[in-house]
Design an enzyme around this catalytic site. Structure first.
Site, PDB file in Angstrom:
ATOM      1  N   ASN A  68       1.387   4.377  11.387  1.00  0.00           N
ATOM      2  CA  ASN A  68      -0.020   4.126  11.700  1.00  0.00           C
ATOM      3  C   ASN A  68      -0.824   3.638  10.498  1.00  0.00           C
ATOM      4  OD1 ASN A  68      -2.574   4.666  13.418  1.00  0.00           O
ATOM      5  ND2 ASN A  68      -2.908   5.930  11.601  1.00  0.00           N
ATOM      6  N   TYR A  90      -5.072  -9.883   8.262  1.00  0.00           N
ATOM      7  CA  TYR A  90      -4.941  -8.742   9.176  1.00  0.00           C
ATOM      8  C   TYR A  90      -4.271  -9.178  10.473  1.00  0.00           C
ATOM      9  CZ  TYR A  90      -6.226  -4.612  11.909  1.00  0.00           C
ATOM     10  OH  TYR A  90      -6.186  -3.483  12.699  1.00  0.00           O
ATOM     11  N   LYS A 131      -0.687  -7.796  12.043  1.00  0.00           N
ATOM     12  CA  LYS A 131      -0.572  -7.105  13.327  1.00  0.00           C
ATOM     13  C   LYS A 131       0.228  -7.912  14.345  1.00  0.00           C
ATOM     14  CE  LYS A 131      -2.737  -3.308  12.292  1.00  0.00           C
ATOM     15  NZ  LYS A 131      -2.046  -1.993  12.288  1.00  0.00           N
ATOM     16  N   ASP A 149       2.701   5.702  -0.465  1.00  0.00           N
ATOM     17  CA  ASP A 149       2.242   4.334  -0.224  1.00  0.00           C
ATOM     18  C   ASP A 149       3.315   3.670   0.633  1.00  0.00           C
ATOM     19  OD1 ASP A 149       1.650   1.630  -0.261  1.00  0.00           O
ATOM     20  OD2 ASP A 149       1.238   1.537  -2.408  1.00  0.00           O
ATOM     21  N   VAL A 150       2.993   3.369   1.894  1.00  0.00           N
ATOM     22  CA  VAL A 150       4.014   2.868   2.807  1.00  0.00           C
ATOM     23  C   VAL A 150       4.523   1.478   2.430  1.00  0.00           C
ATOM     24  CG1 VAL A 150       3.200   4.251   4.741  1.00  0.00           C
ATOM     25  CG2 VAL A 150       2.310   1.925   4.431  1.00  0.00           C
TER      26      VAL A 150
END
Length: 284
Positions: free
Chosen positions: A95, A160, A164, A68-69
């Site tokens: 990614n 989101y 980003k 889990d990043v």
């Protein structure tokens, strides 16, 4: 000319590598003879990804790990294992991403999950891997997957977009840090996909929309950009041309310069002006 890092035996680590854009990258790296470490949260997807790579390239060296990043300790354990087994990492592709949908006043847990994976996952990956990559003294690549939504920030999915936008800014600063570090042969790059048909964007569809690119097309474009040394890897698709992308990006920057309302592209008072701006850009 291919980027010098893409040599047989080099080691690539791809987070979110079990499907979509990540898996397409894994397959491209494996074709070049790289050892590839696939990190993802789903054991089932990891097993399927490994099988898909070996079906095309049976001799490929593939390692899969469930991580889990958003948990730095997971990445620390992965980096240490890669360094012990293979000597270190040459290509790091951060990614992993989630897009469960959000709204401005959604529960905090929703925001924390999106930011934890999409933004902190990138920061953790870079903080854990990149210092060791620099110390190797050999060419290396860091590829962080961003989004056009992190540049023009359209309304509709604020968590989101924020995540980003953070990836874009972080990667720009990382690129500067690397190029001003003595004896550093590692470079950073921002992948900015267009409309790509993946599980993240399918939204119940089982067939690729005509306007979407495949993950393979996106990675093919990415590899060409990397060969040229580009930092911004801006990918079009079958719906949006590079020219239209440029117009949208320039208009978004113009909101600040021209002191227009925030997100004026979606403001009814500016609809005609934006349409004229795009028309002028396409003529050029």
């Amino acid at each position: 000319m291919p980027h010098p890092v893409f040599q047989p035996g080099a080691v690539a680590v791809v987070t979110g590598g079990a499907a979509g854009i990540g898996l397409a990258a894994v397959q491209a790296f494996a074709r070049l003879g790289l050892t590839v470490v696939i990190a993802d949260v789903s054991p089932e997807h990891l097993a399927a990804a490994e099988a898909a790579v070996h079906a095309e390239r049976p001799d490929a060296t593939i390692v899969t790990r469930v991580i889990d990043v958003s948990r730095r300790e997971d990445l620390e354990a992965l980096e240490a294992e890669v360094r012990e087994r293979f000597g270190g990492t040459d290509v790091l592709m951060n990614n992993a991403g989630v897009q469960p949908g959000s709204h401005m006043f959604a529960p905090q847990a929703n925001w924390e999950r999106i930011l934890g994976v999409n933004l902190w996952g990138v920061i953790h990956g870079c903080h854990v891997f990149v210092p060791h990559m620099i110390n190797r003294g050999r060419p290396g690549l860091v590829i962080n997957t961003g989004s056009k939504q992190g540049i023009t920030t359209p309304p509709g999915d604020p968590a989101y977009n924020v995540s980003k936008a953070g990836v874009k800014t972080f990667t720009e600063l990382l690129a500067h840090e690397l190029r001003t570090t003595d004896n550093c042969a590692v470079t950073a790059h921002l992948l900015i996909p267009g409309f790509v048909f993946t599980a993240l964007t399918a939204r119940g569809r089982t067939e690729k929309p005509a306007g979407a690119w495949t993950p393979e097309q996106t990675i093919e474009s990415m590899m060409s950009h990397l060969d040229r040394g580009d930092f911004y890897i801006l990918c079009p698709d079958h719906e949006v041309t590079r020219t239209l992308d440029e117009c949208r990006i320039l208009w978004a920057a113009g909101d600040l310069v021209e002191n227009r309302p925030a997100l004026s592209r979606w403001h009814p008072d500016y609809a005609e002006a934006f349409a004229a701006f795009v028309k002028g850009g396409e003529k050029d």
